[in-house]
Design a protein around this motif. Structure first.
Motif, PDB file in Angstrom:
ATOM      1  N   ILE A 251       0.851  -1.206   0.000  1.00 39.65           N
ATOM      2  CA  ILE A 251       0.000   0.000   0.000  1.00 39.65           C
ATOM      3  C   ILE A 251       0.879   1.246   0.000  1.00 39.65           C
ATOM      4  CG2 ILE A 251      -1.615   1.356   1.415  1.00 39.65           C
ATOM      5  CD1 ILE A 251      -2.887  -1.364   2.244  1.00 39.65           C
ATOM      6  N   ASP A 252       1.903   1.265   0.841  1.00 36.17           N
ATOM      7  CA  ASP A 252       2.822   2.411   0.906  1.00 36.17           C
ATOM      8  C   ASP A 252       3.494   2.641  -0.446  1.00 36.17           C
ATOM      9  OD1 ASP A 252       2.150   2.782   3.520  1.00 36.17           O
ATOM     10  OD2 ASP A 252       3.991   1.895   4.357  1.00 36.17           O
ATOM     11  N   ARG A 253       3.958   1.538  -1.077  1.00 31.53           N
ATOM     12  CA  ARG A 253       4.631   1.631  -2.374  1.00 31.53           C
ATOM     13  C   ARG A 253       3.669   2.204  -3.430  1.00 31.53           C
ATOM     14  NH1 ARG A 253       5.058  -0.951  -6.910  1.00 31.53           N
ATOM     15  NH2 ARG A 253       3.674  -2.651  -6.343  1.00 31.53           N
ATOM     16  N   ILE A 254       2.436   1.703  -3.431  1.00 33.23           N
ATOM     17  CA  ILE A 254       1.431   2.188  -4.394  1.00 33.23           C
ATOM     18  C   ILE A 254       1.134   3.668  -4.143  1.00 33.23           C
ATOM     19  CG2 ILE A 254      -1.010   2.002  -5.069  1.00 33.23           C
ATOM     20  CD1 ILE A 254      -0.667  -1.081  -4.684  1.00 33.23           C
ATOM     21  N   ASN A 255       0.999   4.050  -2.875  1.00 34.84           N
ATOM     22  CA  ASN A 255       0.756   5.455  -2.531  1.00 34.84           C
ATOM     23  C   ASN A 255       1.907   6.342  -3.005  1.00 34.84           C
ATOM     24  OD1 ASN A 255      -1.777   5.210  -1.401  1.00 34.84           O
ATOM     25  ND2 ASN A 255      -1.022   4.892   0.681  1.00 34.84           N
ATOM     26  N   LEU A 256       3.126   5.851  -2.785  1.00 36.63           N
ATOM     27  CA  LEU A 256       4.312   6.593  -3.202  1.00 36.63           C
ATOM     28  C   LEU A 256       4.324   6.774  -4.731  1.00 36.63           C
ATOM     29  CD1 LEU A 256       6.558   7.660  -1.315  1.00 36.63           C
ATOM     30  CD2 LEU A 256       8.014   5.835  -2.202  1.00 36.63           C
ATOM     31  N   GLU A 257       4.036   5.690  -5.451  1.00 36.98           N
ATOM     32  CA  GLU A 257       3.982   5.756  -6.922  1.00 36.98           C
ATOM     33  C   GLU A 257       2.893   6.728  -7.372  1.00 36.98           C
ATOM     34  OE1 GLU A 257       3.617   1.916  -8.788  1.00 36.98           O
ATOM     35  OE2 GLU A 257       5.594   1.264  -8.116  1.00 36.98           O
ATOM     36  N   HIS A 258       1.769   6.667  -6.678  1.00 40.09           N
ATOM     37  CA  HIS A 258       0.656   7.561  -7.022  1.00 40.09           C
ATOM     38  C   HIS A 258       1.057   9.025  -6.811  1.00 40.09           C
ATOM     39  CE1 HIS A 258      -3.424   9.416  -6.092  1.00 40.09           C
ATOM     40  NE2 HIS A 258      -3.454   9.130  -7.374  1.00 40.09           N
ATOM     41  N   GLN A 259       1.713   9.283  -5.673  1.00 38.41           N
ATOM     42  CA  GLN A 259       2.191  10.649  -5.397  1.00 38.41           C
ATOM     43  C   GLN A 259       3.169  11.110  -6.479  1.00 38.41           C
ATOM     44  OE1 GLN A 259       1.432  13.101  -3.263  1.00 38.41           O
ATOM     45  NE2 GLN A 259      -0.278  11.819  -2.646  1.00 38.41           N
ATOM     46  N   LYS A 260       4.099  10.220  -6.873  1.00 37.69           N
ATOM     47  CA  LYS A 260       5.096  10.549  -7.893  1.00 37.69           C
ATOM     48  C   LYS A 260       4.395  10.819  -9.230  1.00 37.69           C
ATOM     49  CE  LYS A 260       9.479   9.034  -9.904  1.00 37.69           C
ATOM     50  NZ  LYS A 260       9.180   9.787 -11.128  1.00 37.69           N
ATOM     51  N   ALA A 261       3.428   9.978  -9.563  1.00 40.36           N
ATOM     52  CA  ALA A 261       2.684  10.158 -10.823  1.00 40.36           C
ATOM     53  C   ALA A 261       1.952  11.500 -10.812  1.00 40.36           C
ATOM     54  CB  ALA A 261       1.702   9.010 -11.023  1.00 40.36           C
ATOM     55  N   LYS A 262       1.332  11.841  -9.660  1.00 42.91           N
ATOM     56  CA  LYS A 262       0.633  13.123  -9.543  1.00 42.91           C
ATOM     57  C   LYS A 262       1.619  14.276  -9.703  1.00 42.91           C
ATOM     58  CE  LYS A 262      -2.267  14.087  -6.144  1.00 42.91           C
ATOM     59  NZ  LYS A 262      -2.991  13.978  -4.846  1.00 42.91           N
ATOM     60  N   SER A 263       2.771  14.152  -9.057  1.00 42.79           N
ATOM     61  CA  SER A 263       3.810  15.186  -9.119  1.00 42.79           C
ATOM     62  C   SER A 263       4.323  15.354 -10.560  1.00 42.79           C
ATOM     63  CB  SER A 263       4.940  14.816  -8.169  1.00 42.79           C
ATOM     64  OG  SER A 263       6.071  15.623  -8.401  1.00 42.79           O
ATOM     65  N   ASP A 264       4.584  14.213 -11.223  1.00 44.18           N
ATOM     66  CA  ASP A 264       5.051  14.253 -12.618  1.00 44.18           C
ATOM     67  C   ASP A 264       4.002  14.894 -13.521  1.00 44.18           C
ATOM     68  OD1 ASP A 264       7.358  13.042 -11.818  1.00 44.18           O
ATOM     69  OD2 ASP A 264       6.932  11.071 -12.698  1.00 44.18           O
ATOM     70  N   ALA A 265       2.749  14.526 -13.307  1.00 45.90           N
ATOM     71  CA  ALA A 265       1.662  15.072 -14.122  1.00 45.90           C
ATOM     72  C   ALA A 265       1.585  16.591 -13.924  1.00 45.90           C
ATOM     73  CB  ALA A 265       0.334  14.406 -13.760  1.00 45.90           C
ATOM     74  N   GLU A 266       1.734  17.043 -12.677  1.00 44.03           N
ATOM     75  CA  GLU A 266       1.692  18.477 -12.366  1.00 44.03           C
ATOM     76  C   GLU A 266       2.848  19.205 -13.038  1.00 44.03           C
ATOM     77  OE1 GLU A 266       0.211  21.995 -10.823  1.00 44.03           O
ATOM     78  OE2 GLU A 266      -0.728  20.029 -11.031  1.00 44.03           O
ATOM     79  N   LYS A 267       4.047  18.608 -12.957  1.00 45.80           N
ATOM     80  CA  LYS A 267       5.232  19.203 -13.617  1.00 45.80           C
ATOM     81  C   LYS A 267       4.986  19.323 -15.116  1.00 45.80           C
ATOM     82  CE  LYS A 267       8.981  17.690 -10.631  1.00 45.80           C
ATOM     83  NZ  LYS A 267       9.907  16.558 -10.498  1.00 45.80           N
TER      84      LYS A 267
END
Length: 108
Positions: A16-32
């Motif tokens: 769950i933590d790994r998926i959350n981390l990936e999700h956060q990174k994906a959101k951050s990348d999308a925002e960038k």
């Protein structure tokens, strides 16, 4: 059994933590990416706006030049009309004088 359940729960939490981390990174990348696209669009728009402004300025200069030429041509035309009127007046004057002279000669 309890140990295995604890181990499964830990593994599940890590997943769950790994998926959350990936999700956060994906959101951050999308925002960038969104910010980059926005900046690129803004830059492109600025370039286009600048080009349009230049074109408008050139057109305005052309129009101004055309207006000046038109004014100049109108002035020349008015001068020509005045010259023609002066010439006509002189011719009429000469005709009148020669007619007077003819009348004088006849009456002598």
């Amino acid at each position: 059994g309890a140990d295995k359940d604890a181990l499964d729960a830990q593994q599940l939490q890590r997943e769950i933590d790994r998926i959350n981390l990936e999700h956060q990174k994906a959101k951050s990348d999308a925002e960038k990416l969104r910010k980059q696209e926005l900046a690129a669009a803004k830059k492109s728009l600025t370039k286009e706006t600048s080009a349009v402004r230049k074109t408008v300025k050139k057109q305005e200069q052309k129009i101004t030049k055309m207006r000046q030429n038109l004014t100049k041509m109108q002035r020349l035309e008015e001068q020509n009309v005045q010259k023609r009127e002066q010439m006509n007046a002189m011719i009429a004057d000469k005709l009148q004088k020669s007619e007077q002279r003819r009348t004088e000669i006849r009456s002598e």
